[in-house]
Motif scaffolding. Structure first.
Motif, mmCIF file in Angstrom:
data_model
loop_
_atom_site.group_PDB
_atom_site.id
_atom_site.type_symbol
_atom_site.label_atom_id
_atom_site.label_comp_id
_atom_site.label_asym_id
_atom_site.label_seq_id
_atom_site.Cartn_x
_atom_site.Cartn_y
_atom_site.Cartn_z
ATOM 1 N N ARG A 15 -13.984 -26.090 25.017
ATOM 2 C CA ARG A 15 -13.479 -27.271 25.722
ATOM 3 C C ARG A 15 -12.961 -26.927 27.113
ATOM 4 N N THR A 74 -4.988 -34.160 32.081
ATOM 5 C CA THR A 74 -4.271 -33.433 31.045
ATOM 6 C C THR A 74 -5.208 -32.355 30.541
ATOM 7 N N GLU A 77 -7.687 -31.982 27.764
ATOM 8 C CA GLU A 77 -8.059 -33.141 26.953
ATOM 9 C C GLU A 77 -8.587 -34.363 27.693
ATOM 10 N N ARG A 78 -8.114 -34.602 28.923
ATOM 11 C CA ARG A 78 -8.407 -35.910 29.534
ATOM 12 C C ARG A 78 -8.482 -35.802 31.052
ATOM 13 N N ALA A 80 -9.298 -38.753 34.282
ATOM 14 C CA ALA A 80 -9.619 -40.137 34.636
ATOM 15 C C ALA A 80 -9.609 -40.285 36.151
ATOM 16 N N GLU A 98 -13.414 -42.323 32.727
ATOM 17 C CA GLU A 98 -12.482 -41.543 31.918
ATOM 18 C C GLU A 98 -13.266 -40.633 30.973
ATOM 19 N N LEU A 99 -12.813 -39.382 30.889
ATOM 20 C CA LEU A 99 -13.362 -38.422 29.946
ATOM 21 C C LEU A 99 -12.269 -38.013 28.983
ATOM 22 N N ARG A 100 -12.599 -38.040 27.720
ATOM 23 C CA ARG A 100 -11.742 -37.441 26.690
ATOM 24 C C ARG A 100 -12.533 -36.277 26.125
ATOM 25 N N GLU A 111 -16.214 -37.729 25.341
ATOM 26 C CA GLU A 111 -16.235 -39.178 25.182
ATOM 27 C C GLU A 111 -16.059 -39.751 26.583
#
Length: 144
Positions: A15, A74, A77-78, A80, A98-100, A111
Motif C-alpha cells: 500500500r 492520510t 490510507e486516503r 483527496a 478521492e482515493l481510499r 477505491e
C-alpha cells in the motif's frame, strides 16, 4: 443522473508504494499520462492545501491540463483532490477525486471515486479514462 464514477482495483504491491505512486511526481510521470502523450510538466506538493498541476500534449497534438488542491492526505490510507481540467476531455470540469487505499496484507485495493461529473459526457469519458490509467499503473508496478 449519476454524477460520479467509482472504480475498485486490487494491486499486489504494498500500500505504501501505491500511495507513493499517486503523491510523488517521479512515480506519477511513469504511469499517469495517456499512451502517446508528452508531459509538459508534472508538479505536486503532497500536503493538505498543496497544489497539483499536470500538463501534457496528447498524441493528436491537443493540449490538456489538470490543476487542483490536495484536500485530504492520510498516509497511506486516503488522498483527496479538488481538480479542474482544461482541455477537450472535459472542458472546465471542476471535480473531486478521492482515493481510499485498503491494506490487503502486502497488497492494496484502490477505491477511486471521481465526483462532480455534472455533464454526462464527462462521466462517460472518465469511465473510460480511469480503468485505462489503473491498467497503466499496474504495468508501471511490473517494471519498477
Amino acid at each position: 443522473m449519476v454524477k460520479e464514477f467509482f472504480e475498485r482495483r486490487e494491486f499486489y504491491v504494498p500500500r505504501d508504494l501505491v500511495f507513493d505512486a499517486w503523491t510523488d511526481a517521479n512515480h506519477l510521470s511513469g504511469w499517469y499520462l495517456p499512451a502517446g502523450a508528452t508531459a509538459q510538466h508534472i508538479e505536486l506538493n503532497p500536503v493538505v492545501g498543496g497544489t497539483w498541476s499536470v500538463a501534457w500534449t496528447g498524441a493528436d497534438g491537443a493540449g490538456f491540463a489538470e490543476t487542483g488542491t490536495l484536500e485530504a492526505l492520510t498516509r497511506p490510507e486516503r488522498i483527496a483532490w479538488r481538480l479542474r481540467v482544461v482541455g477537450p476531455v472535459a472542458p472546465d470540469c471542476d471535480t473531486g477525486l478521492e482515493l481510499r487505499l485498503v491494506d490487503l496484507r502486502g497488497a492494496c485495493r484502490i477505491e477511486l471515486r471521481h465526483q462532480g461529473l455534472a455533464d454526462p459526457s464527462w462521466r462517460d469519458r472518465y469511465a473510460q479514462l480511469w480503468p485505462d490509467r489503473l491498467d497503466a499503473l499496474l504495468e508501471y508496478f511490473s517494471v519498477i
